[in-house]
Design an enzyme around this catalytic site. Sequence first.
Site, PDB file in Angstrom:
ATOM      1  CB  THR A 218     -51.449   5.180  -5.603  1.00  8.38           C
ATOM      2  OG1 THR A 218     -52.264   5.064  -4.592  1.00  8.38           O
ATOM      3  CG2 THR A 218     -52.201   5.026  -6.943  1.00  8.38           C
TER       4      THR A 218
ATOM      5  CE1 TYR B 260     -55.988   3.230  -5.778  1.00  5.42           C
ATOM      6  CE2 TYR B 260     -54.015   2.346  -5.361  1.00  5.42           C
ATOM      7  CZ  TYR B 260     -55.068   3.403  -5.366  1.00  5.42           C
ATOM      8  OH  TYR B 260     -54.824   4.417  -4.517  1.00  5.42           O
TER       9      TYR B 260
ATOM     10  CB  THR C 178     -50.823  10.876  -2.046  1.00  7.31           C
ATOM     11  OG1 THR C 178     -52.078  10.050  -2.552  1.00  7.31           O
ATOM     12  CG2 THR C 178     -50.024  10.756  -3.630  1.00  7.31           C
ATOM     13  CG  ASP C 179     -53.997   8.027   1.399  1.00  2.54           C
ATOM     14  OD1 ASP C 179     -54.608   8.674   0.249  1.00  2.54           O
ATOM     15  OD2 ASP C 179     -54.763   6.747   1.572  1.00  2.54           O
TER      16      ASP C 179
ATOM     17  CE  LYS D  22     -54.685  12.294  -1.489  1.00  4.87           C
ATOM     18  NZ  LYS D  22     -54.526  10.918  -1.410  1.00  4.87           N
TER      19      LYS D  22
ATOM     20  CD  GLU E 253     -63.557  33.258  19.305  1.00  3.06           C
ATOM     21  OE1 GLU E 253     -64.549  33.002  19.611  1.00  3.06           O
ATOM     22  OE2 GLU E 253     -63.380  33.031  18.018  1.00  3.06           O
TER      23      GLU E 253
HETATM   24  N1  GLU Z   1     -54.098   4.864   0.053  1.00  6.75           N
HETATM   25  C1  GLU Z   1     -53.007   5.106  -1.019  1.00  6.75           C
HETATM   26  C2  GLU Z   1     -51.723   5.641  -0.241  1.00  6.75           C
HETATM   27  O1  GLU Z   1     -51.662   6.605   0.246  1.00  6.75           O
HETATM   28  C3  GLU Z   1     -53.620   5.727  -1.813  1.00  6.75           C
HETATM   29  C4  GLU Z   1     -53.007   7.292  -2.245  1.00  6.75           C
HETATM   30  C5  GLU Z   1     -51.843   7.372  -3.182  1.00  6.75           C
HETATM   31  O2  GLU Z   1     -50.620   6.800  -2.991  1.00  6.75           O
HETATM   32  O3  GLU Z   1     -52.085   7.841  -3.989  1.00  6.75           O
HETATM   33  O4  GLU Z   1     -50.776   4.976  -0.228  1.00  6.75           O
END
Ligand code: GLU
Length: 358
Positions: free
Chosen positions: A42, A55, A121-122, A194, A315
């Site tokens: 992103t 986007y 970020t994913d 995350k 367990e």
């Molecule tokens: N799907 C995107 C990625 O991981 C969205 C997450 C981001 O970068 O904020 O590239």
Amino acid sequence: MTMKSFHKIWIAPLIVAILMHAPAVRAQTKKPNVIILATGGTIAGAAATGTQAGYQSGAVTIDAMIAAVPGVGDLANIKGEQIANVGSQDMSFDILIKLAKRINDLAKSADVDGIVVTHGTDTMEESAFFLNLTVKTDKPVVLVGSMRPSTAVSADGPLNLYNAVGVAADPKAKGRGVLVVMNDWIQDAHSLTKTSTTAVQTFMSPLRGLVGTANYGKNDFFKTPGWKHTTQSEFDITNVTQLPRVDVIFASLDMSPDLIDCSVANGAKGIVIAGVGNGNINKAAVHAAANAVKKGVVIVRSSRVPTGSVGRKVEIDDDKFGFIASDELNPQKARILLSLALLTKRTPEEIQKLYYEY
Ligand code: GLU
């Protein structure tokens, strides 16, 4: 006033001014060299308007990203390289292996002081952890991304990138393993995860807390992560081109054991179970997992719960079934460690030890 005394009046302050600026001039010539390796996400995303949710990830090049961060050139001499340009849901082990090898090459150079990796970020926590185990340098390696695309109102990418360069250029960041800098927080690859699908403050380290903070290029470090990483890591990907298949299976109430059978039938060499609670699965799934172990598949019990560790023999009798407990690693990071562990023949005891050390 004579000509001589006039000269004295203005030459003296001039000399003082030159002397005062000399350290700044020297510091400028000694600016650290930081390489930015771009992979997409992103932070490189673009939308048609500043307020729309939809986007395209990975649409902006590294040079355009650097140009959008005013003053970043004051922190370091910067060079950018495009390694990939994907949303991180499309990050692959192929790209990660290429990235780790490139970092290892760059870090050998005396001309490189730190490395920044821009990333979606994913799956950032998985890539950060992979690099934490496979890069062989104590120089700062810093992952950064953003939650909002570059075209958004209040895009968070430019300041995140500024702070990431500030951390990569900081000698105090050395030896702390691979770090992630997002929204003013510095976190370590082992502990962060995350936690929000959309909030800017998405990354947290629920069990271990922050490594430090980054504020407009000024950093405050609180601790060095205690886990083995980078120069202490035994994992070497110099000659590796692919990793063994390891699947993650999400456990739930009345889960079907077929998922485990299916994974084994399709060639998984390891399975990480995102178990309920302390890494639990129902009796039918324990039976399927025990059968998988008999076929040579390594079973790691992690948890779908966001915080806490998974212990052995709470367990489920791990000794009896030959299972491994993931300790503090969440399922997605437990998978990264198992993928690397399975590159070499190891006993279950040796694999269990890795989960306590990394
Ligand atoms: N799907 C995107 C990625 O991981 C969205 C997450 C981001 O970068 O904020 O590239």
